[in-house]
Design a protein around this motif. Sequence first.
Motif, PDB file in Angstrom:
ATOM      1  N   LEU A 158      -3.695  -4.671  22.954  1.00  0.00           N
ATOM      2  CA  LEU A 158      -4.906  -5.427  22.616  1.00  0.00           C
ATOM      3  C   LEU A 158      -4.990  -6.768  23.344  1.00  0.00           C
ATOM      4  O   LEU A 158      -5.212  -7.819  22.744  1.00  0.00           O
ATOM      5  CB  LEU A 158      -5.000  -5.634  21.097  1.00  0.00           C
ATOM      6  N   LEU A 159      -4.810  -6.720  24.662  1.00  0.00           N
ATOM      7  CA  LEU A 159      -4.987  -7.879  25.541  1.00  0.00           C
ATOM      8  C   LEU A 159      -4.048  -9.033  25.198  1.00  0.00           C
ATOM      9  O   LEU A 159      -4.443 -10.195  25.212  1.00  0.00           O
ATOM     10  CB  LEU A 159      -6.444  -8.373  25.502  1.00  0.00           C
ATOM     11  N   ARG A 160      -2.801  -8.697  24.912  1.00  0.00           N
ATOM     12  CA  ARG A 160      -1.813  -9.746  24.633  1.00  0.00           C
ATOM     13  C   ARG A 160      -1.688 -10.663  25.847  1.00  0.00           C
ATOM     14  O   ARG A 160      -1.537 -10.194  26.968  1.00  0.00           O
ATOM     15  CB  ARG A 160      -0.461  -9.120  24.297  1.00  0.00           C
ATOM     16  N   PHE A 161      -1.719 -11.966  25.629  1.00  0.00           N
ATOM     17  CA  PHE A 161      -1.883 -12.911  26.736  1.00  0.00           C
ATOM     18  C   PHE A 161      -0.750 -12.858  27.754  1.00  0.00           C
ATOM     19  O   PHE A 161      -0.973 -13.001  28.949  1.00  0.00           O
ATOM     20  CB  PHE A 161      -2.040 -14.338  26.195  1.00  0.00           C
ATOM     21  N   ASP A 162       0.501 -12.644  27.301  1.00  0.00           N
ATOM     22  CA  ASP A 162       1.607 -12.613  28.245  1.00  0.00           C
ATOM     23  C   ASP A 162       1.554 -11.378  29.140  1.00  0.00           C
ATOM     24  O   ASP A 162       1.889 -11.437  30.335  1.00  0.00           O
ATOM     25  CB  ASP A 162       2.947 -12.698  27.517  1.00  0.00           C
ATOM     26  N   ILE A 163       1.086 -10.273  28.581  1.00  0.00           N
ATOM     27  CA  ILE A 163       0.968  -9.042  29.379  1.00  0.00           C
ATOM     28  C   ILE A 163      -0.185  -9.177  30.375  1.00  0.00           C
ATOM     29  O   ILE A 163      -0.072  -8.756  31.531  1.00  0.00           O
ATOM     30  CB  ILE A 163       0.762  -7.824  28.459  1.00  0.00           C
ATOM     31  N   VAL A 164      -1.285  -9.776  29.931  1.00  0.00           N
ATOM     32  CA  VAL A 164      -2.423  -9.983  30.835  1.00  0.00           C
ATOM     33  C   VAL A 164      -2.014 -10.866  32.010  1.00  0.00           C
ATOM     34  O   VAL A 164      -2.359 -10.604  33.170  1.00  0.00           O
ATOM     35  CB  VAL A 164      -3.608 -10.611  30.075  1.00  0.00           C
ATOM     36  N   THR A 165      -1.247 -11.927  31.722  1.00  0.00           N
ATOM     37  CA  THR A 165      -0.788 -12.828  32.784  1.00  0.00           C
ATOM     38  C   THR A 165       0.159 -12.113  33.738  1.00  0.00           C
ATOM     39  O   THR A 165       0.053 -12.257  34.965  1.00  0.00           O
ATOM     40  CB  THR A 165      -0.091 -14.059  32.176  1.00  0.00           C
ATOM     41  N   ALA A 166       1.090 -11.332  33.197  1.00  0.00           N
ATOM     42  CA  ALA A 166       2.014 -10.569  34.037  1.00  0.00           C
ATOM     43  C   ALA A 166       1.269  -9.520  34.865  1.00  0.00           C
ATOM     44  O   ALA A 166       1.657  -9.217  36.000  1.00  0.00           O
ATOM     45  CB  ALA A 166       3.070  -9.894  33.167  1.00  0.00           C
ATOM     46  N   HIS A 167       0.203  -8.991  34.303  1.00  0.00           N
ATOM     47  CA  HIS A 167      -0.625  -7.998  35.000  1.00  0.00           C
ATOM     48  C   HIS A 167      -1.203  -8.597  36.282  1.00  0.00           C
ATOM     49  O   HIS A 167      -1.118  -8.001  37.366  1.00  0.00           O
ATOM     50  CB  HIS A 167      -1.748  -7.546  34.056  1.00  0.00           C
ATOM     51  N   LEU A 168      -1.765  -9.799  36.181  1.00  0.00           N
ATOM     52  CA  LEU A 168      -2.306 -10.464  37.366  1.00  0.00           C
ATOM     53  C   LEU A 168      -1.186 -10.891  38.312  1.00  0.00           C
ATOM     54  O   LEU A 168      -1.307 -10.753  39.536  1.00  0.00           O
ATOM     55  CB  LEU A 168      -3.127 -11.693  36.962  1.00  0.00           C
TER      56      LEU A 168
END
Length: 317
Positions: free
Chosen positions: A140-150
């Motif tokens: 659900l768009l966890r911020f640390d995963i989103v940042t690691a994704h980019l």
Amino acid sequence: MANSMLNPNAGNSVLQASAGDHIVAQSDRIRRLVWKLAFATWLLMAVGSATRVMNAGLACPDWPLCYGEFVPASQMNFQVFLEWFHRLDAGLIGLGSLWMAGLSWWYRRSLPVWTPFACTFAVFLIVFQGLLGGLTVTELLRFDIVTAHLGTALLFFCTLLTIGVLLMPFKGTGTAGNLRWVAPLAALLIYLQSLLGALVGSRWALHQCFGAGELCVVMNSHIAGVVPATLASLAVVVLAWRRPALHPRLRLLAGWVGGLLVLQVLLGVATFRLRLQVEPLTVAHQAMGAALLGVLVALTVFAWRDVKAVVPVLEEV
């Protein structure tokens, strides 16, 4: 025939020339594929940014399909299309990367020894990137995963650019000097600044800070990070233009760094003042940041190639 009888080496010369042309053609084929993948990756990051700012990150509630279908025709709207196209582009890049790695191993005898290993590393990054993409949905768009994704997408992008630049024909002049150190420093600072920007976006830190006085440290860290990243990038431009004998390709890339830097700062100021209310500005801000990083990486590789090109000459002397 008469020339071949008079000169027995003529036939060997023709065969060697033909073999050389074949090797160049194989290298060109890999390089063209790398550039296409690099552009598709840049587009992927731009679409990913649009997906985030348009609140479309969970438009497809499942993964890897969307509403259980490859093409969710009945649920299709603009938000679903953004998320669906983002996944489609990522899938095509993944397939293209596998093809690139396969070709590099098939042609390994005709390519620099590092090429298949670098292409395989790129495949590892895109697979890891895909897994992070799935986690952004399931978590659900966890911020640390989103940042690691980019962050992983940017690493993949830089890896492709490095491979492409190393495979390009280039005859250095040995005038790069300190650019080989300043350019990678600027690239690293831009990369870290991009991660901070992703953290600000994924946590909605700008809205939280202005609205509730929360997460201001996150937002201010990104703003403060503008200073070292900008100074390092400006140093690249100044060093390049202070060297009249610098290779034209390096000078051109330095010019691009200056232009993209000015545009990026203007977009950042506009985005901040409008408080992320104009989505195209936010998307353009991230896209220009990735482009600036890419140009700095290309300049770094060319600068090191420029220095290495004169090493054998110096050793002979």
